[in-house]
Motif scaffolding. Structure first.
Motif, PDB file in Angstrom:
ATOM      1  N   SER A   1     -27.952 -10.415 -40.244  1.00 46.63           N
ATOM      2  CA  SER A   1     -28.707  -9.193 -39.930  1.00 46.63           C
ATOM      3  C   SER A   1     -27.908  -7.924 -40.216  1.00 46.63           C
ATOM      4  N   GLY A   2     -26.582  -8.033 -40.257  1.00 46.61           N
ATOM      5  CA  GLY A   2     -25.747  -6.852 -40.465  1.00 46.61           C
ATOM      6  C   GLY A   2     -25.497  -6.058 -39.198  1.00 46.61           C
ATOM      7  N   ILE A   3     -26.008  -6.546 -38.066  1.00 50.52           N
ATOM      8  CA  ILE A   3     -25.780  -5.843 -36.803  1.00 50.52           C
ATOM      9  C   ILE A   3     -24.294  -5.885 -36.457  1.00 50.52           C
ATOM     10  N   LYS A   4     -23.732  -4.720 -36.210  1.00 49.16           N
ATOM     11  CA  LYS A   4     -22.307  -4.622 -35.918  1.00 49.16           C
ATOM     12  C   LYS A   4     -22.106  -3.768 -34.669  1.00 49.16           C
ATOM     13  N   ILE A   5     -21.473  -4.375 -33.672  1.00 47.15           N
ATOM     14  CA  ILE A   5     -21.135  -3.678 -32.431  1.00 47.15           C
ATOM     15  C   ILE A   5     -19.612  -3.665 -32.344  1.00 47.15           C
ATOM     16  N   HIS A   6     -19.036  -2.481 -32.209  1.00 46.59           N
ATOM     17  CA  HIS A   6     -17.574  -2.427 -32.191  1.00 46.59           C
ATOM     18  C   HIS A   6     -17.083  -1.360 -31.215  1.00 46.59           C
ATOM     19  N   PHE A   7     -15.813  -1.482 -30.854  1.00 43.06           N
ATOM     20  CA  PHE A   7     -15.230  -0.634 -29.822  1.00 43.06           C
ATOM     21  C   PHE A   7     -13.886  -0.102 -30.320  1.00 43.06           C
ATOM     22  N   ASN A   8     -13.707   1.224 -30.230  1.00 41.77           N
ATOM     23  CA  ASN A   8     -12.478   1.844 -30.718  1.00 41.77           C
ATOM     24  C   ASN A   8     -12.180   3.112 -29.932  1.00 41.77           C
ATOM     25  N   ALA A   9     -10.934   3.543 -29.971  1.00 39.31           N
ATOM     26  CA  ALA A   9     -10.494   4.670 -29.156  1.00 39.31           C
ATOM     27  C   ALA A   9     -11.047   6.006 -29.644  1.00 39.31           C
ATOM     28  N   PHE A  10     -11.152   6.193 -30.957  1.00 42.35           N
ATOM     29  CA  PHE A  10     -11.587   7.493 -31.467  1.00 42.35           C
ATOM     30  C   PHE A  10     -12.992   7.836 -30.998  1.00 42.35           C
TER      31      PHE A  10
END
Length: 292
Positions: free
Chosen positions: A74-83
């Protein structure tokens, strides 16, 4: 918490570890990867300050650390980052918490300047994660990645994350905790943003937590939990639960709780003492042209 993965359990769950130096695994169409890197150096910090239009950042910013969950088809992307989390802090712009020790916090300013805390030095963020549609397309024999600019669509719902199911004893195929930024508030407390992920044969589950304790003044907890149950017979349901809690030490004292900061070292233990100021559960609505 180190988790030793059994090769047999991985195989039975239809999972495989990522290869090379990558840390994570693939399971039921999901690729889950964590990265833990050192804190930003001075030149990178300066670049971040310019991009965020601020002269203040936490003491320790793990700028290259991240957690990414991507559904390949599906291309669904969940991500977590400091910026992105600090961009949320900057945008929310909460007023500074009044503290008796503020006049001693000279490390926040140059020696020639008067100490004026006119910004949210706790780095409280409303951040719940970053998201996009990222689809690999074959073009001229090579892989081209196109990233959708629109965010995923979450709808309010009455469904709840099945906490009882999470408590069931089943193999943990992958676990990691990634710290995004941290500040000890000049030894007057703690401000910490971290994300933990746990992958089992039946689901993946993560907790993004902002934890603040300003000693003698305030405690704040902002939790985002995301859960995806695997179901071969239908598309999986992805639920996101956000819960914000907050209380002053004075309010806790009035309820008979201790005011010594030593009693509040573990947010998981004291979270039930903090009243809820915001709570909602949402379900990811997958566009019709995408399939999980």
């Amino acid at each position: 918490m180190e988790v030793e993965v059994d090769e047999k359990e991985l195989k039975e769950a239809g999972a495989e570890l990522l290869t090379g130096r990558r840390r994570g695994l693939r399971i039921h169409g999901w690729e889950i990867e964590s990265r833990k890197c050192s804190i930003l150096n001075s030149s990178s910090l300066q670049e971040w300050e310019e991009r965020l239009q601020t002269s203040h950042l936490p003491e320790m910013v793990f700028g290259e650390s991240s957690l990414t969950l991507k559904h390949i088809n599906s291309g669904i992307k969940i991500h977590f980052n400091a910026f992105d989390a600090l961009a949320g802090w900057k945008q929310e712009g909460l007023p500074p918490v009044e503290v008796p020790a503020a006049e001693k916090w000279k490390f926040r300013s140059k020696p020639s300047q008067q100490v004026i805390l006119d910004y949210d030095y706790t780095f409280t963020t409303p951040y719940r994660g970053s998201e996009m549609i990222e689809i690999d397309k074959e073009k001229d024999g090579s892989s081209e990645i196109s990233e959708g600019s629109s965010k995923l669509h979450w709808e309010d719902c009455r469904e709840q994350i099945n906490v009882a199911a999470l408590a069931l004893k089943e193999p943990i195929l992958f676990y990691d905790e990634v710290i995004l930024y941290e500040d000890e508030l000049a030894d007057n407390g703690v401000s910490l943003l971290s994300v933990k992920v746990r992958v089992m044969p039946s689901c993946w589950f993560l907790l993004l937590r902002f934890w603040l304790r300003v000693d003698g003044v305030l405690m704040r907890l902002r939790d985002t939990r995301v859960h995806c149950a695997f179901d071969k017979s239908k598309d999986p349901i992805i639920l996101q639960e956000c819960c914000w809690r907050e209380a002053t030490f004075q309010a806790l004292s009035a309820k008979g709780y201790p005011v010594d900061s030593v009693a509040y070292g573990d947010p998981s233990i004291i979270s039930q003492r903090l009243p809820v100021i915001m709570h909602k559960v949402q379900k990811l609505k997958v566009p019709g042209n995408l399939r999980l």
